[in-house]
Scaffold this active site. Structure first.
Site, PDB file in Angstrom:
ATOM      1  N   ARG A  27     -73.838 -72.391 -18.602  1.00 25.05           N
ATOM      2  CA  ARG A  27     -74.543 -71.133 -18.878  1.00 25.05           C
ATOM      3  C   ARG A  27     -74.927 -71.048 -20.357  1.00 25.05           C
ATOM      4  NH1 ARG A  27     -70.464 -67.646 -15.284  1.00 25.05           N
ATOM      5  NH2 ARG A  27     -71.771 -67.324 -13.454  1.00 25.05           N
ATOM      6  N   GLU A  83     -64.453 -77.019 -19.723  1.00 28.62           N
ATOM      7  CA  GLU A  83     -64.686 -75.646 -19.263  1.00 28.62           C
ATOM      8  C   GLU A  83     -63.969 -74.636 -20.145  1.00 28.62           C
ATOM      9  OE1 GLU A  83     -66.494 -73.637 -18.295  1.00 28.62           O
ATOM     10  OE2 GLU A  83     -66.371 -73.096 -16.176  1.00 28.62           O
ATOM     11  N   ARG A  89     -73.582 -78.949 -12.804  1.00 25.58           N
ATOM     12  CA  ARG A  89     -72.141 -78.700 -12.735  1.00 25.58           C
ATOM     13  C   ARG A  89     -71.527 -79.892 -11.998  1.00 25.58           C
ATOM     14  NH1 ARG A  89     -71.043 -72.925 -10.210  1.00 25.58           N
ATOM     15  NH2 ARG A  89     -68.921 -73.628 -10.653  1.00 25.58           N
ATOM     16  N   HIS A  90     -70.226 -80.052 -12.123  1.00 30.05           N
ATOM     17  CA  HIS A  90     -69.541 -81.082 -11.342  1.00 30.05           C
ATOM     18  C   HIS A  90     -69.653 -80.717  -9.858  1.00 30.05           C
ATOM     19  CE1 HIS A  90     -66.559 -77.989 -10.769  1.00 30.05           C
ATOM     20  NE2 HIS A  90     -66.657 -77.753 -12.061  1.00 30.05           N
ATOM     21  N   HIS A 134     -69.477 -77.729 -16.786  1.00 25.19           N
ATOM     22  CA  HIS A 134     -68.831 -76.665 -16.008  1.00 25.19           C
ATOM     23  C   HIS A 134     -69.653 -75.369 -16.078  1.00 25.19           C
ATOM     24  CE1 HIS A 134     -65.185 -79.248 -16.033  1.00 25.19           C
ATOM     25  NE2 HIS A 134     -65.707 -79.631 -17.185  1.00 25.19           N
ATOM     26  N   ARG A 156     -62.991 -57.770 -19.326  1.00 24.08           N
ATOM     27  CA  ARG A 156     -63.886 -58.926 -19.205  1.00 24.08           C
ATOM     28  C   ARG A 156     -65.192 -58.517 -18.523  1.00 24.08           C
ATOM     29  NH1 ARG A 156     -64.722 -64.259 -16.520  1.00 24.08           N
ATOM     30  NH2 ARG A 156     -65.181 -65.578 -18.309  1.00 24.08           N
ATOM     31  N   TYR A 203     -59.280 -64.913  -9.211  1.00 21.10           N
ATOM     32  CA  TYR A 203     -59.668 -63.631  -9.828  1.00 21.10           C
ATOM     33  C   TYR A 203     -58.823 -62.489  -9.267  1.00 21.10           C
ATOM     34  CZ  TYR A 203     -63.653 -65.936 -12.022  1.00 21.10           C
ATOM     35  OH  TYR A 203     -64.445 -66.757 -12.791  1.00 21.10           O
ATOM     36  N   ASN A 211     -62.147 -75.105  -6.819  1.00 20.40           N
ATOM     37  CA  ASN A 211     -63.258 -74.243  -6.381  1.00 20.40           C
ATOM     38  C   ASN A 211     -62.996 -73.765  -4.956  1.00 20.40           C
ATOM     39  OD1 ASN A 211     -65.826 -76.329  -7.936  1.00 20.40           O
ATOM     40  ND2 ASN A 211     -64.736 -74.582  -8.758  1.00 20.40           N
ATOM     41  N   ALA A 223     -69.280 -72.167 -17.100  1.00 21.43           N
ATOM     42  CA  ALA A 223     -69.442 -71.349 -18.310  1.00 21.43           C
ATOM     43  C   ALA A 223     -70.185 -72.132 -19.398  1.00 21.43           C
ATOM     44  CB  ALA A 223     -68.077 -70.890 -18.826  1.00 21.43           C
ATOM     45  N   ARG A 275     -63.074 -83.745 -12.847  1.00 24.33           N
ATOM     46  CA  ARG A 275     -64.135 -83.415 -11.894  1.00 24.33           C
ATOM     47  C   ARG A 275     -65.536 -83.783 -12.403  1.00 24.33           C
ATOM     48  NH1 ARG A 275     -61.577 -78.951 -13.924  1.00 24.33           N
ATOM     49  NH2 ARG A 275     -62.697 -77.051 -14.516  1.00 24.33           N
ATOM     50  N   ASP A 278    -103.047 -80.306 -27.545  1.00 24.16           N
ATOM     51  CA  ASP A 278    -101.892 -79.740 -26.818  1.00 24.16           C
ATOM     52  C   ASP A 278    -101.839 -78.217 -26.899  1.00 24.16           C
ATOM     53  OD1 ASP A 278    -101.017 -82.184 -26.077  1.00 24.16           O
ATOM     54  OD2 ASP A 278     -99.340 -82.298 -27.489  1.00 24.16           O
TER      55      ASP A 278
HETATM   56  P1  ATP Z   1    -101.322 -72.929 -37.096  1.00 28.20           P
HETATM   57  O1  ATP Z   1    -101.227 -72.947 -38.570  1.00 28.20           O
HETATM   58  O2  ATP Z   1    -102.687 -73.109 -36.586  1.00 28.20           O
HETATM   59  O3  ATP Z   1    -100.659 -71.739 -36.491  1.00 28.20           O
HETATM   60  P2  ATP Z   1     -98.983 -74.603 -36.639  1.00 28.20           P
HETATM   61  O4  ATP Z   1     -98.724 -75.438 -37.840  1.00 28.20           O
HETATM   62  O5  ATP Z   1     -98.173 -73.363 -36.478  1.00 28.20           O
HETATM   63  O6  ATP Z   1    -100.530 -74.251 -36.555  1.00 28.20           O
HETATM   64  P3  ATP Z   1     -98.123 -75.291 -34.012  1.00 28.20           P
HETATM   65  O7  ATP Z   1     -98.914 -74.264 -33.265  1.00 28.20           O
HETATM   66  O8  ATP Z   1     -96.663 -75.013 -34.128  1.00 28.20           O
HETATM   67  O9  ATP Z   1     -98.797 -75.555 -35.416  1.00 28.20           O
HETATM   68  O10 ATP Z   1     -98.333 -76.724 -33.375  1.00 28.20           O
HETATM   69  C1  ATP Z   1     -97.518 -77.180 -32.344  1.00 28.20           C
HETATM   70  C2  ATP Z   1     -97.723 -78.675 -32.200  1.00 28.20           C
HETATM   71  O11 ATP Z   1     -97.202 -79.336 -33.359  1.00 28.20           O
HETATM   72  C3  ATP Z   1     -96.952 -79.221 -31.016  1.00 28.20           C
HETATM   73  O12 ATP Z   1     -97.827 -80.058 -30.297  1.00 28.20           O
HETATM   74  C4  ATP Z   1     -95.816 -80.019 -31.633  1.00 28.20           C
HETATM   75  O13 ATP Z   1     -95.497 -81.177 -30.881  1.00 28.20           O
HETATM   76  C5  ATP Z   1     -96.358 -80.408 -32.992  1.00 28.20           C
HETATM   77  N1  ATP Z   1     -95.325 -80.510 -34.032  1.00 28.20           N
HETATM   78  C6  ATP Z   1     -94.083 -79.993 -34.029  1.00 28.20           C
HETATM   79  N2  ATP Z   1     -93.419 -80.303 -35.160  1.00 28.20           N
HETATM   80  C7  ATP Z   1     -94.274 -81.010 -35.920  1.00 28.20           C
HETATM   81  C8  ATP Z   1     -94.182 -81.591 -37.216  1.00 28.20           C
HETATM   82  N3  ATP Z   1     -93.056 -81.489 -37.942  1.00 28.20           N
HETATM   83  N4  ATP Z   1     -95.257 -82.252 -37.696  1.00 28.20           N
HETATM   84  C9  ATP Z   1     -96.390 -82.349 -36.958  1.00 28.20           C
HETATM   85  N5  ATP Z   1     -96.538 -81.816 -35.721  1.00 28.20           N
HETATM   86  C10 ATP Z   1     -95.505 -81.158 -35.202  1.00 28.20           C
END
Ligand code: ATP
Ligand code: F6P
Length: 456
Positions: free
Chosen positions: A378, A308, A232-233, A373, A333, A319, A239, A375, A287, A147
């Site tokens: 946001r 809200e 939002r609603h 709502h 504000r 306003y 409104n 705010a 709403r 990943d």
């Molecule tokens: P490095 O030491 O190489 O910098 P790292 O430990 O900082 O690595 P991250 O870069 O933060 O690792 O890895 C992100 C991945 O870890 C994501 O895919 C996330 O889903 C997963 N992740 C998040 N929390 C945890 C956890 N508590 N245990 C294992 N994996 C986790």
């Protein structure tokens, strides 16, 4: 009157020292803590030692797995320099910029390294708090590498299978020297140990209020894929007449939006999607409940915290009426919309405080659709998208638009799905009591937010 954040009241400074092998989520957890605390106005910053290392160990130094071999003298020299630079910057940030929570994001895998940091923190009256992510779930580690690591700046223009193999070798080198934390040897230290995300959590000597806030937040994090929808609603009768607050019914167009909302949620899931299991949260006001009334999901919860912004004495006014009756308040504000508190009512800061339990619960949950709502939305959006406080009250969040957030490792994907049902604008720009937004008049950040999100 000065505005105190919880940490200022307590006058504690904390250094969160991350611990764990590579690819255990340390950077992700660090960034989330910074985002959460910043949203609560607690000054926080992450110091990622990998980034320092990348700045100093540049070509022709080869940073492959061998660089991390504990017997590689040259690698050790650069790695020591990287941690020293990060600590120096962090200490300077604590003293010169009144930092409150600094996060030292490195593996900090040996007791010797942790001892050095501990000593430095104590000398500088900073509370050290260790946060270890321990994970022996090999499938999860492999998934994490796929990943986020195979696309890291360490492997630019390297094939994925090379990156995977090399990163596993890097982990192996770290494993040779890794000393996990434990409640016996480290009994004197303040630490949290997450085992396999949150299947087990070990806490030791958590002392200050600020530390316990961080603990509570981290305990609630999970990494299952999920989506959060915000809306939002539908357009309300107030409104249409330009009045703020109140508890009016939906307008005819607002009801059309409510009827179309189930289809918009389906559309946001992609072609051929079925209604997945999701929970709907609304405020206690009519709403939002009317807007949710056609959604086919069984679980619908009302939260008072999602009501809200309370406009106090100005509730039910336009306003223009506020500008005439309370010109000084009207200007105050505009000058500081985040801090301004309506007479007998609330400010944006007040909303953030009452939304904190919502954020905690949102972190724990999976698919959630929130109908609330302008705010409040946001403030929620600012949390997920890391929008600075002074910008968040000026963000454009139009009616009849569904926002879908998909949290990813280091970011959140946003898409906005428009219902194509006309509605009035409830956006008031700075310096006027008229409603409606001219794109030129919007803050650049708001404009960016609109153009950055995929509209469909
Ligand atoms: P490095 O030491 O190489 O910098 P790292 O430990 O900082 O690595 P991250 O870069 O933060 O690792 O890895 C992100 C991945 O870890 C994501 O895919 C996330 O889903 C997963 N992740 C998040 N929390 C945890 C956890 N508590 N245990 C294992 N994996 C986790
Ligand atoms: O992948 C491990 C890593 O994040 C490297 O990018 C970085 O150089 C190192 O950890 C920092 O931690 P330490 O200084 O403990 O080796």
């Amino acid at each position: 009157m000065p505005v105190y954040s919880i940490s200022h009241v307590e006058n504690v400074r904390v250094c969160v020292v991350m611990v764990g092998l590579p690819a255990r989520g340390k950077s992700l957890i660090s960034q989330k803590i910074v985002r959460y605390l910043s949203w609560l106005s607690i000054k926080s910053k992450c110091f990622n030692v990998g980034n320092y290392r990348r700045q100093i160990a540049t070509m022709p130094i080869e940073v492959d797995a061998k660089f991390f071999d504990p017997n590689n003298e040259e690698g050790l020299k650069y790695r020591q320099q990287a941690i020293d630079l990060a600590i120096d910057d962090m200490m300077r940030w604590f003293s010169d910029e009144q930092g409150v929570v600094g996060i030292l994001d490195a593996t900090n895998s040996t007791r010797a390294r942790r001892e050095t940091i501990l000593k430095l923190c104590r000398e500088n009256y900073i509370e050290p708090m260790f946060l270890e992510s321990f994970c022996d779930d090999q499938d999860l580690v492999l998934q994490n590498i796929l990943d986020v690591k195979t696309t890291s700046p360490d492997y630019v223009s390297k094939p994925q299978d090379y990156a995977m193999k090399d990163f596993l070798q890097r982990i192996e080198y770290y494993n040779q020297i890794y000393e996990p934390m434990d409640a016996v040897t480290d009994s004197e230290l303040t630490f949290i140990k997450l085992v396999n995300v949150n299947s087990q959590i070990i806490l030791n000597r958590i002392e200050s209020y600020l530390e316990s806030r961080i603990v509570y937040y981290v305990m609630n994090l999970h990494i299952k894929p999920r989506c959060i929808w915000l809306s939002r609603h539908g357009e309300s009768e107030f409104n249409v007449t330009g009045q703020i607050g109140g508890d009016s019914n939906l307008s005819t167009r607002g009801w059309r939006y409510a009827k179309k909302l189930p289809e918009l949620v389906l559309k946001s899931l992609g072609p051929d999607a079925q209604h997945t299991n999701l929970t709907v949260w609304t405020s206690t006001l009519k709403r939002t409940q009317q807007t949710a009334s056609f959604l086919p999901y069984k679980k619908k919860l009302q939260w008072k915290a999602l009501d809200e912004l309370d406009a106090g004495e100005c509730d039910g006014m336009t306003y223009e009426e506020i500008e005439q009756k309370f010109p000084e308040d009207f200007k105050a504000r505009d000058d500081d919309k985040y801090e301004y508190r309506y007479r007998g009512g609330e400010s944006y800061r007040d909303i953030v405080i009452r939304l904190e339990p919502i954020i905690m619960e949102l972190e724990r949950q999976e698919n959630i659709l929130i109908i609330t709502h302008q705010a409040v939305l946001r403030c929620l959006y600012a949390y997920f998208m890391n929008v600075p406080q002074h910008e968040s009250p000026w963000m454009s969040i139009p009616l009849h638009t569904l926002i879908k957030l998909e949290p990813r490792a280091y970011s959140t994907l946003v898409s906005r799905i428009k219902a194509d049902i006309p509605a009035v604008s409830t956006y008031k720009e700075k310096g006027t009591s008229q409603l409606g937004e001219s794109v030129e008049g919007m803050s650049s950040k708001s404009r960016d937010l609109i153009s950055a999100s995929a509209e469909s």
